[in-house]
Design an enzyme around this catalytic site. Structure first.
Site, short mmCIF file in Angstrom:
data_model
loop_
_atom_site.label_atom_id
_atom_site.label_comp_id
_atom_site.label_asym_id
_atom_site.label_seq_id
_atom_site.Cartn_x
_atom_site.Cartn_y
_atom_site.Cartn_z
CG HIS A 186 -1.94 -1.06 1.26
ND1 HIS A 186 -2.86 -1.25 0.24
CD2 HIS A 186 -2.18 -2.04 2.17
CE1 HIS A 186 -3.63 -2.30 0.53
NE2 HIS A 186 -3.23 -2.80 1.70
CG ASP A 242 -2.82 -8.52 0.58
OD1 ASP A 242 -2.16 -8.97 1.54
OD2 ASP A 242 -3.83 -7.79 0.73
CG ASP A 294 -4.96 -10.39 3.10
OD1 ASP A 294 -4.65 -10.87 2.00
OD2 ASP A 294 -4.77 -9.19 3.40
C1 FKS Z 1 -9.73 -3.58 10.20
C2 FKS Z 1 -9.72 -2.66 9.01
C3 FKS Z 1 -8.61 -2.99 8.12
C4 FKS Z 1 -6.81 -1.92 6.87
C5 FKS Z 1 -6.55 -3.11 6.02
C6 FKS Z 1 -5.09 -3.12 5.62
C7 FKS Z 1 -4.72 -4.32 4.81
C8 FKS Z 1 -3.20 -4.46 4.72
C9 FKS Z 1 -2.73 -5.57 3.78
C10 FKS Z 1 -1.19 -5.65 3.86
F1 FKS Z 1 -0.75 -6.60 3.05
F2 FKS Z 1 -0.65 -4.53 3.50
F3 FKS Z 1 -0.80 -5.97 5.06
N1 FKS Z 1 -8.12 -1.83 7.44
N2 FKS Z 1 -9.41 -2.85 11.39
O1 FKS Z 1 -3.25 -6.82 4.16
O2 FKS Z 1 -3.13 -5.35 2.47
ZN ZN Z 2 -4.22 -7.43 2.55
#
Ligand code: FKS
Ligand code: ZN
Length: 345
Positions: free
Chosen positions: A160, A196, A285
């Site tokens: 990101h 991802d 994920d």
């Molecule tokens: C839950 C809300 C989540 C952010 C999600 C971020 C995802 C990060 C990702 C990385 F690979 F960068 F880690 N909001 N509190 O999985 O894409």
């Molecule tokens: Zn992710």
């Protein structure tokens, strides 16, 4: 497959992220890497190597110097304000504000360089982010010197993070640093595949106007899924980069069949690009049991992913991105890498 790893990733340990008006414990925690490490070692995947140090020059190839300077000094500036908790932004220069003048206020700088309030910057963040890039660069160096593939077991994640912004738990874009290192090492073309659950907005934006790095991402549709504001199917590149960016946004809850249809299309485009190397942003994920995502992959699907990537026959660097069902992420990563190794020629 060789694994590049260092347990110093622990120096980055965010306490809270801002979520729906509350501070909640961070999903992106050190235990994630520990579980992946334990699962790989338990399955005999390895050996494990410590990263070499590459310094800041390879980061400057994909990140703005003023952004890197900000990251490097951030904890010092934040502590100078008397703060001891993690730094989270609270004000942002969205449309109609200027982003060309770096404010003197640290709080204003933090907002300038962030796109969410869920990415805590801590005392050890800069060290861990540099270490993550060193891990990715060491994995590249192994592949450049003849290894079929290598796994960069690093955190925080990177996909990101853009040229001059952090967000989504990411600070330095390890996949972009790796792809650029292949180019700087003489590769005419490289492919980056982001599997991802979340769109790799940082990697996309870094390479959006370039034809040498093909970027593709399979992810939850940004209409409903984070990071929301990028990752649609009509984003295909700009200028010289037109045609070298492909997104496969899938509705939340999509079937595995749909996911593998997208993977098949992405792999065909990779083959057409004739890259010298492949960088895989490996987030798990997409797992059926992931607490923040809605796809349904499980062990057999992770094996299939490993096999289909191996079938491309390319020198490949895997880089860890997301995955939050903490105990299972290790097994899922291990399935991908073991199946890749078994199928690789
Ligand atoms: C839950 C809300 C989540 C952010 C999600 C971020 C995802 C990060 C990702 C990385 F690979 F960068 F880690 N909001 N509190 O999985 O894409
Ligand atoms: Zn992710």
């Amino acid at each position: 497959m060789k694994i590049v790893y260092s347990d110093r990733h622990r120096v980055h340990r965010g306490e809270f992220e801002f979520f729906r008006g509350e501070l909640v414990p961070c999903f992106e925690k050190p235990e994630r890497a520990d579980f992946v490490f334990a699962a790989l070692v338990g399955r005999g995947i390895g050996p494990v190597l410590e990263p070499r140090r590459f310094g800041i020059a390879p980061l400057e190839r994909v990140h703005a110097p003023r952004y890197l300077r900000f990251l490097e000094r951030a904890w010092h500036e934040w502590s100078a304000l008397g703060q001891t908790r993690d730094a989270l932004p609270a004000v942002w220069p969205i449309r109609a504000f200027r982003d060309d003048i770096e404010p003197q206020s640290f709080v204003a700088q933090l907002g300038l360089y962030s796109f969410d309030s869920g990415t805590p910057l801590t005392a050890g963040t800069w060290e861990a982010a540099c270490l993550g890039a060193d891990i990715a660069l060491t994995a590249c160096a192994l592949v450049r010197s003849g290894e079929r593939a290598a796994f960069a077991l690093s955190r925080p994640p990177g996909h990101h993070a853009g040229a001059d912004f952090l967000g989504g738990y990411c600070f330095v874009n390890n996949a972009a640093v790796a792809a650029q290192a292949f180019i700087d090492g003489g590769a005419a073309r490289v492919a980056v595949l982001d599997v991802d659950y979340h769109h790799g907005n940082g990697t996309q934006s870094i390479f959006y106007e370039r034809a040498d790095v093909l970027f593709q991402s399979i992810h939850g549709d940004p209409r409903t899924e984070y990071p929301f504001y990028l990752g649609h199917a009509d984003e295909t590149g700009r200028g010289a980069g037109l045609g070298y960016n492909r997104n496969y946004p899938l509705p939340a809850g999509s079937s595995n069949e749909r996911w593998f249809d997208a993977l098949g299309e992405a792999c065909a485009r990779i083959a057409d690009h004739h890259p010298r190397a492949l960088v895989v942003s490996l987030g798990v994920d997409t797992f059926a049991g992931d607490p923040i995502s809605t796809f349904q992959l499980e062990a057999t699907e992770y094996q299939r992913l490993g096999r289909e990537l191996a079938a491309l026959g390319l020198p490949t660097v895997f880089i860890l991105e997301g995955g939050y069902a903490v105990a299972e992420i290790g097994d899922n990563v291990a399935e991908v890498l073991a199946a890749f190794d078994a199928a690789a020629v």
